[in-house]
Design an enzyme around this catalytic site. Structure first.
Site, mmCIF file in Angstrom:
data_model
loop_
_atom_site.group_PDB
_atom_site.id
_atom_site.type_symbol
_atom_site.label_atom_id
_atom_site.label_comp_id
_atom_site.label_asym_id
_atom_site.label_seq_id
_atom_site.Cartn_x
_atom_site.Cartn_y
_atom_site.Cartn_z
ATOM 1 C CG HIS A 217 -2.234 0.603 1.047
ATOM 2 N ND1 HIS A 217 -2.419 1.994 0.249
ATOM 3 C CD2 HIS A 217 -3.347 0.510 1.669
ATOM 4 C CE1 HIS A 217 -3.540 2.333 0.286
ATOM 5 N NE2 HIS A 217 -4.370 1.429 0.952
ATOM 6 C CG ASP B 286 -11.281 -10.582 -19.790
ATOM 7 O OD1 ASP B 286 -10.646 -11.708 -19.638
ATOM 8 O OD2 ASP B 286 -12.186 -10.732 -20.547
#
Length: 456
Positions: free
Chosen positions: A161, A382
């Site tokens: 992060h 995807d």
């Protein structure tokens, strides 16, 4: 059909490897802004994807190596700056590589999908654990691909992060997918911009706001109220509730005509209020709601497109318990909206300067923290065999998460861990408004047939 409440063990195909950038990348030290290296961000964002069909590990390795050319800091290593101790971090962009693990598991995609309806601690098995002495010794990017029985695949990633926020992590995953699906990869639609100097502190520093999101560590800090530490010492269970677009509209209607609001504003207010009510806190205690606000377009000089750092600050709404548990949902919404409205160019620069004082930390002592994943496009990644049939966190015991709903772009799943002794009340308060709407009697039912609610 697999019926255990815990995942079977992964079998690793071979030893995890390091995937380095395909071509040489800049070898330098990357400055991290004060928004990047805050103590409360020193963890990895852990995503879990379930796909109906697998992509070969070699294909994913090759495309990962390609995308790391542009996202080369993820192939580097975090370290302390020479000028200070662990208060200030930087990235050594040395190209050592990301960790890539490949495993198999005796489980089908449909069996996992059924298990994924409930948050499950055994999902930790799906992300390779690097043996390290501390946070700084863990590579910024860890990937595990787990092939399931049949054609299914689980892809888990751990992204440090300190290097990026949710927008950046989504940007990276879409870029990786782009190189995976293109036989002759073209340039990325958005190129990452790694330099953080737009968020360097001022000289002289000018802290113009009180910044209630922060607190200063003092000798009296340990004697102060620390509600969250107490709650986390209790046995926690995770509650997952999916709100459809019609249910969210129902919540919004409760605020009309007093205020018009967004989905996030009304759902954040509703969840914050229900959390506070379920804890039975003394009425005089002040409780904060912390949530991120994207500042990429808030600065007078906008951050460059593709800015690849933490481009957010936390907004802070605050109220006493007795002001939160009132029946009027719109009161909480107004607090959320006011907190958002304060975030502008001057506020962001003031926050950056405030964080130059390394005794200043995010005040989590009596705060409810919401991390929104539901509008980042994470569910649209995807890799060439279709979009995921499930997307969520690997673990869910840090903050409240607003998650995307596969198949319902306007829906939101709220995932939050709460003490086991308080879970029934929390679930009741979260759903009672729908029971009133459907039956006219809040006590007759705690939710409607469209509301999915599970706890473990």
């Amino acid at each position: 059909m697999f019926k255990s409440s815990e995942l079977p063990d992964c079998t690793y195909v071979n030893q995890p490897t390091f995937i380095s950038p395909k071509t040489p990348t800049p070898n330098h030290t990357l400055y991290l802004s004060n928004l990047d290296d805050q103590k409360f961000l020193r963890f990895s964002i852990k995503y879990l994807y379930l796909f109906r069909k697998s992509v070969s590990a070699e294909t994913l390795k090759n495309s990962l190596s390609r995308v790391l050319v542009e996202y080369y800091p993820l192939a580097g290593r975090l370290r302390k700056t020479k000028e200070s101790d662990d208060h200030k971090l930087e990235v050594d962009c040395n190209g050592e590589g990301a960790v890539f693990a490949e495993a198999v598991m005796d489980l089908s995609a449909d069996e996992f999908l059924e298990m994924a309806r409930k948050p499950n601690k055994s999902f930790r098995k799906l992300l390779y654990r690097v043996e390290a002495s501390g946070f700084l010794d863990v590579p910024p990017l860890i990937v595990q691909v787990t092939h399931l029985r049949g054609e299914g695949m689980i892809l888990c990633t751990a992204i440090n992060h300190c290097l990026c926020d949710g927008i950046g992590s989504s940007q990276f995953l879409h870029a990786w997918a782009h190189y995976t699906t293109q036989s002759n990869p073209t340039n990325l639609p958005i190129l990452p911009y790694h330099y953080r100097h737009v968020l360097k502190p001022g000289n002289p520093q000018r802290v113009k706001f009180s910044h209630p999101v922060f607190t200063k560590i003092t000798h009296d800090t340990h004697n102060a109220l620390h509600l969250i530490t107490y709650l986390q010492s209790l046995p926690l269970v995770a509650s997952s509730m999916t709100f459809s677009s019609s249910q969210i509209t129902h919540l919004k209607k409760q605020c009309v005509p007093s205020v018009k609001c967004t989905t996030f504003e009304v759902l954040a207010s509703h969840t914050w209020r229900c959390w506070v009510k379920s804890l039975d806190l003394p009425c005089f205690i002040s409780v904060k709601l912390l949530f991120s606000v994207n500042v990429r377009k808030k600065l007078m000089n906008d951050m460059p497109e593709g800015y690849y750092g933490n481009g957010f600050v936390l907004a802070c709404a605050e109220a006493k318990v007795n002001d939160l548990i009132v029946p009027n949902l719109h009161d909480g919404v107004k607090l959320v909206q006011h907190a958002k409205s304060e975030i502008n160019d001057e506020y962001v620069k003031s926050a950056v300067d405030r964080l130059e004082d390394k005794s200043v930390v995010t005040d989590l002592s009596a705060s409810f923290v919401i991390s929104q994943w539901s509008r980042l496009g994470l569910e649209d990644v995807d890799f060439g065999q279709g979009k995921p049939i499930h997307m969520g966190p690997v673990i869910s015991d840090i903050y409240c998460l607003f998650l995307p709903v596969i198949g319902d772009s306007d829906g939101v799943t709220v995932l939050v861990s709460i003490p086991e002794s308080m879970i029934d009340k929390f679930e009741y308060y979260m759903t009672e408004t729908f029971a009133i709407a459907e039956n006219g009697d809040a006590k007759s039912k705690c939710g409607d047939e469209n509301l999915q609610m599970v706890c473990v």
